[in-house]
Design a protein around this motif. Structure first.
Motif, mmCIF file in Angstrom:
data_model
loop_
_atom_site.group_PDB
_atom_site.id
_atom_site.type_symbol
_atom_site.label_atom_id
_atom_site.label_comp_id
_atom_site.label_asym_id
_atom_site.label_seq_id
_atom_site.Cartn_x
_atom_site.Cartn_y
_atom_site.Cartn_z
ATOM 1 N N THR B 213 0.833 -1.209 0.000
ATOM 2 C CA THR B 213 0.000 0.000 0.000
ATOM 3 C C THR B 213 0.864 1.253 0.000
ATOM 4 O O THR B 213 0.591 2.215 -0.720
ATOM 5 C CB THR B 213 -0.913 0.007 1.225
ATOM 6 O OG1 THR B 213 -1.424 -1.282 1.433
ATOM 7 C CG2 THR B 213 -2.045 0.984 1.044
ATOM 8 N N TYR B 298 -5.351 8.858 4.906
ATOM 9 C CA TYR B 298 -6.091 7.607 4.729
ATOM 10 C C TYR B 298 -5.227 6.412 5.050
ATOM 11 O O TYR B 298 -5.686 5.437 5.639
ATOM 12 C CB TYR B 298 -6.604 7.493 3.298
ATOM 13 C CG TYR B 298 -7.839 8.282 3.058
ATOM 14 C CD1 TYR B 298 -8.036 8.941 1.861
ATOM 15 C CD2 TYR B 298 -8.830 8.379 4.031
ATOM 16 C CE1 TYR B 298 -9.172 9.681 1.639
ATOM 17 C CE2 TYR B 298 -9.961 9.117 3.815
ATOM 18 C CZ TYR B 298 -10.125 9.770 2.622
ATOM 19 O OH TYR B 298 -11.244 10.499 2.409
ATOM 20 N N LEU B 299 -3.951 6.491 4.647
ATOM 21 C CA LEU B 299 -3.047 5.380 4.924
ATOM 22 C C LEU B 299 -2.837 5.206 6.418
ATOM 23 O O LEU B 299 -2.835 4.087 6.935
ATOM 24 C CB LEU B 299 -1.713 5.642 4.240
ATOM 25 C CG LEU B 299 -0.772 4.468 4.284
ATOM 26 C CD1 LEU B 299 -1.379 3.341 3.509
ATOM 27 C CD2 LEU B 299 0.544 4.855 3.680
ATOM 28 N N PHE B 302 -5.795 3.617 7.796
ATOM 29 C CA PHE B 302 -5.839 2.208 7.420
ATOM 30 C C PHE B 302 -4.954 1.367 8.320
ATOM 31 O O PHE B 302 -5.367 0.311 8.815
ATOM 32 C CB PHE B 302 -5.409 2.080 5.957
ATOM 33 C CG PHE B 302 -5.294 0.678 5.478
ATOM 34 C CD1 PHE B 302 -4.089 0.165 5.062
ATOM 35 C CD2 PHE B 302 -6.406 -0.131 5.430
ATOM 36 C CE1 PHE B 302 -3.984 -1.127 4.610
ATOM 37 C CE2 PHE B 302 -6.319 -1.429 4.982
ATOM 38 C CZ PHE B 302 -5.095 -1.923 4.577
ATOM 39 N N LEU B 306 -6.423 -1.418 11.012
ATOM 40 C CA LEU B 306 -6.108 -2.827 10.793
ATOM 41 C C LEU B 306 -5.801 -3.527 12.096
ATOM 42 O O LEU B 306 -6.075 -4.713 12.259
ATOM 43 C CB LEU B 306 -4.883 -2.902 9.881
ATOM 44 C CG LEU B 306 -4.763 -4.066 8.929
ATOM 45 C CD1 LEU B 306 -5.994 -4.161 8.102
ATOM 46 C CD2 LEU B 306 -3.567 -3.845 8.055
#
Lengths: 88, 321
Positions: B213, B298-299, B302, B306
């Motif tokens: 990603t 956003y990363l 994320f 997770l």
């Protein structure tokens, strides 16, 4: 939860097989390339204004995986098939 | 000096049995002290062979004089030979590890020394970090100290990532999972191996997904892959506390409550830690376009989301209602 190391290897092998099977025409169609015969547009020669996009990065990744793994994949697949035949 | 301490300690023991045991323990006790005194800010290569050579020669001289003092006890007369034997074996093992390390290619040598950075911890750091993971809500400074453009080892700076806590808590998670299974009469020894393998595999999968990603979104940040591995390992602490709360109280409600609290505190902790490393500097110039900022946010979200997902998934199969 019944994960073994062999399951991981098998999953990785199947994923890389899936990446290797993609056809070149489909990939060049995805990258919005105007003319396949000229390598300067899309393909290996990327114009540097567009190379930051997520799609371009993904396509570069897929292309490099295919180039690197094409030959070793044959060996891995043969070994895995022998394993499965011999040991179920 | 660390070389003077044990010599003074042995003179204080009048009892010959204690003296013998303290003489036996001499070759091993000074090693953490010499390592602790040797590993300063930028010094990650191991200078231990020199320090051990310099340390052992006054000690063997001291054993010569103590042998004359306690010659009445026959068992002690073997001591100098035993200690020389210990020295030779230790020297031989050090030579072997040095040779194997030097045989590796250059890339691996560099990553070996960078991994050593992550294990430079001490007890106060471990305790502070554990309290921080479990209760990160007090206002504090989250920035990482740098020493000449290189991160400071975790011993000095509490905010630096390390590998000791993730490694130990992953192993403890496997053992606690075995305990929970045993209480439910579902335990077989293969389960331990299966849990250890699944911990390793889920770690590898998570790191692979995060690296891909990062690469696809073309985000250049100060976060190295090794740092990311450390930050992803902190969730095992949460898993252990959730499982222990289920073990102690044996009530599903307490387990779910602990799970919720651990998810919130771990997410807060990771957001605070990673915010300074993934998001760009506020004060510096902005070479990136503004689209990069949204992607980075956003990363970050994320990565942070997770973790509770993994915590819930990896503890789910151990709990039966």
């Amino acid at each position: 939860m019944g994960f073994t190391l062999y399951n991981l290897i098998e999953a990785a092998l199947l994923c890389i097989n899936a990446v290797a099977i993609l056809s070149e025409r489909f990939l060049s169609k995805l990258s919005g390339n105007a003319n396949i015969n000229y390598p300067n547009v899309g393909g290996y020669g990327v114009d540097y204004q567009n190379s930051g996009g997520a799609k371009q990065q993904l396509l570069t990744l897929i292309r490099s995986v295919r180039t690197v793994m094409r030959i070793p994949l044959i060996a891995f697949n043969v070994v895995t098939i022998m394993f499965l035949i011999l040991f179920g | 000096m660390s070389s003077d301490g044990p010599i003074y300690r042995t003179t204080n023991y009048p009892h010959p049995q204690q003296q013998q045991s303290s003489q036996f323990y001499q070759p091993t006790t000074p090693s953490p002290q010499s390592q602790a005194s040797n590993a300063h800010g930028g010094d990650y290569t191991v200078p231990n062979p020199q320090s051990h050579n310099g340390f052992f020669s006054p000690q063997t001289a001291f054993y010569g004089s103590s042998n004359q003092a306690t010659s009445s006890i026959e068992f002690l007369s073997n001591n100098p030979f035993l200690n020389v034997g210990f020295n030779v074996v230790e020297q031989g093992m050090k030579d072997m590890t040095d040779k194997t390390i030097n045989m590796l290619p250059n890339q691996m040598k560099k990553s070996l020394s960078s991994i050593k950075y992550y294990f430079a911890v001490d007890q106060t750091y471990v305790i502070k970090k554990l309290c921080l993971i479990l209760f990160p809500f007090r206002p504090r400074n989250w920035s990482i100290g740098y020493n000449a453009d290189e991160p400071v080892p975790p011993r000095v700076d509490t905010n630096a990532p390390d590998y000791y806590i993730p490694l130990m808590s992953a192993i403890t998670y496997v053992l606690v999972a075995g305990l929970v299974l045993g209480i439910q009469n579902r335990f077989t020894p293969e389960q331990l191996g299966m849990h250890a393998t699944s911990v390793l595999i889920w770690n590898i999968i998570e790191i692979l997904i995060l690296c891909i990603t990062f690469y696809i979104f073309n985000i250049q940040s100060k976060l190295r892959i090794l740092d990311l591995i450390a930050y992803c390992g902190y969730k095992y602490v949460g898993m252990i506390t959730a499982l222990s709360s289920y073990l102690i109280t044996d009530s599903l409600f307490i387990y779910r409550l602990t799970l919720l609290y651990i998810s919130i505190s771990l997410s807060y902790f990771l957001v605070k830690c990673l915010r300074l490393q993934i998001l760009p500097d506020i004060g510096g110039s902005q070479p990136y376009n503004t689209n990069g900022n949204t992607r980075r946010i956003y990363l970050l979200l994320f990565v942070v989301l997770l973790q509770p997902l993994f915590i819930w998934y990896l503890t789910q199969h151990l709990i039966i209602p």
